[in-house]
Design an enzyme around this catalytic site. Structure first.
Site, PDB file in Angstrom:
ATOM      1  N   LYS A 120      64.179  48.370  42.179  1.00 38.10           N
ATOM      2  CA  LYS A 120      65.607  47.552  42.021  1.00 38.10           C
ATOM      3  C   LYS A 120      66.270  47.645  43.256  1.00 38.10           C
ATOM      4  CE  LYS A 120      66.188  48.899  37.056  1.00 38.10           C
ATOM      5  NZ  LYS A 120      65.411  50.377  36.904  1.00 38.10           N
ATOM      6  N   ASN A 142      54.682  56.253  41.283  1.00 37.12           N
ATOM      7  CA  ASN A 142      54.745  57.793  41.256  1.00 37.12           C
ATOM      8  C   ASN A 142      53.885  58.714  40.958  1.00 37.12           C
ATOM      9  OD1 ASN A 142      57.278  56.357  42.033  1.00 37.12           O
ATOM     10  ND2 ASN A 142      58.387  58.706  42.500  1.00 37.12           N
ATOM     11  N   GLU A 164      54.844  58.904  46.539  1.00 38.40           N
ATOM     12  CA  GLU A 164      54.832  57.384  46.066  1.00 38.40           C
ATOM     13  C   GLU A 164      54.048  56.642  46.858  1.00 38.40           C
ATOM     14  OE1 GLU A 164      58.981  56.317  46.127  1.00 38.40           O
ATOM     15  OE2 GLU A 164      59.702  58.174  46.165  1.00 38.40           O
ATOM     16  N   HIS A 188      49.977  44.662  47.324  1.00 37.95           N
ATOM     17  CA  HIS A 188      49.449  43.806  46.392  1.00 37.95           C
ATOM     18  C   HIS A 188      50.469  43.276  45.427  1.00 37.95           C
ATOM     19  CE1 HIS A 188      46.206  41.320  44.460  1.00 37.95           C
ATOM     20  NE2 HIS A 188      46.597  41.991  43.319  1.00 37.95           N
ATOM     21  N   ARG A 217      54.309  58.230  60.364  1.00 40.19           N
ATOM     22  CA  ARG A 217      55.691  58.839  60.972  1.00 40.19           C
ATOM     23  C   ARG A 217      56.249  59.649  60.001  1.00 40.19           C
ATOM     24  NH1 ARG A 217      60.240  56.823  57.987  1.00 40.19           N
ATOM     25  NH2 ARG A 217      59.866  54.828  57.020  1.00 40.19           N
ATOM     26  N   PHE A 228      68.675  57.178  57.148  1.00 38.47           N
ATOM     27  CA  PHE A 228      68.876  55.708  57.749  1.00 38.47           C
ATOM     28  C   PHE A 228      70.476  55.889  57.520  1.00 38.47           C
ATOM     29  CE2 PHE A 228      64.430  55.489  56.984  1.00 38.47           C
ATOM     30  CZ  PHE A 228      63.926  55.188  58.318  1.00 38.47           C
TER      31      PHE A 228
HETATM   32  P1  ADP Z   1      59.814  54.439  39.597  1.00 39.52           P
HETATM   33  O1  ADP Z   1      61.157  54.996  40.216  1.00 39.52           O
HETATM   34  O2  ADP Z   1      59.718  54.397  38.009  1.00 39.52           O
HETATM   35  O3  ADP Z   1      58.573  54.588  40.344  1.00 39.52           O
HETATM   36  P2  ADP Z   1      59.772  51.838  40.997  1.00 39.52           P
HETATM   37  O4  ADP Z   1      61.022  50.818  41.020  1.00 39.52           O
HETATM   38  O5  ADP Z   1      59.334  52.714  42.237  1.00 39.52           O
HETATM   39  O6  ADP Z   1      59.984  52.761  39.705  1.00 39.52           O
HETATM   40  O7  ADP Z   1      58.368  50.899  40.437  1.00 39.52           O
HETATM   41  C1  ADP Z   1      57.388  51.646  40.494  1.00 39.52           C
HETATM   42  C2  ADP Z   1      56.312  50.849  39.336  1.00 39.52           C
HETATM   43  O8  ADP Z   1      56.334  49.564  39.524  1.00 39.52           O
HETATM   44  C3  ADP Z   1      55.016  51.354  39.353  1.00 39.52           C
HETATM   45  O9  ADP Z   1      55.019  52.619  38.546  1.00 39.52           O
HETATM   46  C4  ADP Z   1      54.209  50.319  38.738  1.00 39.52           C
HETATM   47  O10 ADP Z   1      54.218  50.317  37.490  1.00 39.52           O
HETATM   48  C5  ADP Z   1      54.860  48.920  39.057  1.00 39.52           C
HETATM   49  N1  ADP Z   1      54.406  48.223  40.285  1.00 39.52           N
HETATM   50  C6  ADP Z   1      54.168  46.870  40.278  1.00 39.52           C
HETATM   51  N2  ADP Z   1      53.628  46.659  41.456  1.00 39.52           N
HETATM   52  C7  ADP Z   1      53.429  47.647  42.443  1.00 39.52           C
HETATM   53  C8  ADP Z   1      52.975  47.791  43.623  1.00 39.52           C
HETATM   54  N3  ADP Z   1      52.665  46.776  44.463  1.00 39.52           N
HETATM   55  N4  ADP Z   1      52.991  48.965  44.262  1.00 39.52           N
HETATM   56  C9  ADP Z   1      53.411  50.061  43.461  1.00 39.52           C
HETATM   57  N5  ADP Z   1      53.792  50.108  42.086  1.00 39.52           N
HETATM   58  C10 ADP Z   1      54.131  48.905  41.732  1.00 39.52           C
HETATM   59  N1  RBF Z   2      62.786  57.341  51.952  1.00 39.11           N
HETATM   60  C1  RBF Z   2      63.483  58.010  53.169  1.00 39.11           C
HETATM   61  O1  RBF Z   2      64.656  58.531  52.726  1.00 39.11           O
HETATM   62  N2  RBF Z   2      63.309  58.234  54.313  1.00 39.11           N
HETATM   63  C2  RBF Z   2      61.892  57.692  54.715  1.00 39.11           C
HETATM   64  O2  RBF Z   2      61.689  57.333  56.051  1.00 39.11           O
HETATM   65  C3  RBF Z   2      61.148  56.665  53.919  1.00 39.11           C
HETATM   66  N3  RBF Z   2      59.977  56.103  54.159  1.00 39.11           N
HETATM   67  C4  RBF Z   2      59.343  55.403  53.303  1.00 39.11           C
HETATM   68  C5  RBF Z   2      58.225  54.950  53.554  1.00 39.11           C
HETATM   69  C6  RBF Z   2      57.495  54.134  52.847  1.00 39.11           C
HETATM   70  C7  RBF Z   2      56.262  53.372  53.331  1.00 39.11           C
HETATM   71  C8  RBF Z   2      57.696  54.257  51.230  1.00 39.11           C
HETATM   72  C9  RBF Z   2      56.844  53.548  50.448  1.00 39.11           C
HETATM   73  C10 RBF Z   2      58.713  54.800  50.950  1.00 39.11           C
HETATM   74  C11 RBF Z   2      59.627  55.490  51.939  1.00 39.11           C
HETATM   75  N4  RBF Z   2      60.792  56.156  51.325  1.00 39.11           N
HETATM   76  C12 RBF Z   2      61.542  56.709  52.511  1.00 39.11           C
HETATM   77  C13 RBF Z   2      61.118  56.439  49.969  1.00 39.11           C
HETATM   78  C14 RBF Z   2      62.226  55.566  49.309  1.00 39.11           C
HETATM   79  O3  RBF Z   2      63.202  55.927  49.614  1.00 39.11           O
HETATM   80  C15 RBF Z   2      61.510  55.356  48.155  1.00 39.11           C
HETATM   81  O4  RBF Z   2      60.408  54.777  47.853  1.00 39.11           O
HETATM   82  C16 RBF Z   2      62.621  54.935  47.218  1.00 39.11           C
HETATM   83  O5  RBF Z   2      63.898  55.736  47.031  1.00 39.11           O
HETATM   84  C17 RBF Z   2      62.035  54.999  45.757  1.00 39.11           C
HETATM   85  O6  RBF Z   2      61.793  55.981  45.042  1.00 39.11           O
HETATM   86 MG    MG Z   3      58.679  54.581  42.635  1.00 35.89          MG
END
Ligand code: ADP
Ligand code: RBF
Ligand code: MG
Length: 148
Positions: free
Chosen positions: A23, A31, A81, A86, A106, A111
């Protein structure tokens, strides 16, 4: 960071997270449950990692992973996470996710804006894409861990 942490193999169910990945950021992250997160808490430093991931019996794909407290969002719960590099047609909540963690990119950072966080993650994806092409990493695409 030494290489003693790699490869790390993890399997678990995809659970609901904070609902922010897709979103707010446009970058969905699958997760793992608290149980899975706690199972490696002592072994692995928090930060951003790369490796390969597989949803149930789908193809193995490249991934980037964040382990920690998401300092930008000031989470009070540690999360693990995986963003799979893909495009999937559907969500896969409740499905089994298998990941192999192969390297560290890293530490997690705070930020000044959401835009900077998104740019940093996009940069992580670019870094991961090239590191995962290296033969030492690429060999894990066909590792027995990913056999069903
Ligand atoms: P949440 O806060 O519930 O983890 P996200 O906005 O992070 O919600 O969305 C994660 C969900 O999106 C995953 O649990 C999975 O079902 C779906 N999803 C679809 N495409 C991807 C992708 N390329 N990588 C990871 N999750 C993906
Ligand atoms: N969240 C942070 O607050 N700081 C980060 O440096 C940070 N790095 C991330 C790097 C990657 C590759 C991914 C997938 C997520 C990272 N996040 C980081 C987490 C991000 O805040 C989180 O995915 C969203 O809040 C959704 O749960
Ligand atoms: Mg998530």
């Amino acid at each position: 960071m030494t290489s003693k942490n790699f490869p790390t193999f993890v399997k678990g169910e995809v659970v609901k997270g904070f609902g922010r990945g897709s979103k707010q950021l446009g970058i969905p992250t699958a997760n793992f449950s608290v149980e899975v997160v706690n199972s490696l808490a002592d072994d692995l430093p928090t930060g951003v990692y790369y490796g390969f991931a597989k949803v149930e019996s789908d193809e193995v794909q490249k991934m980037v992973m964040s382990i920690g407290w998401n300092p930008f969002f000031k989470n009070n719960q540690k999360s693990m996470e995986t963003h799979i590099i893909h495009n999937y047609d559907d969500d896969f909540y409740g499905k089994q996710l298998s990941v192999v963690i192969l390297g560290y990119l890293r530490p997690e950072r705070d930020f000044g804006s959401l835009d900077e966080l998104i740019k940093a993650i996009q940069n992580d994806i670019t870094d991961a894409e090239s590191k995962l092409e290296e033969p030492n990493n690429k060999q894990f695409l066909t590792h027995a861990f990913f056999n069903n």
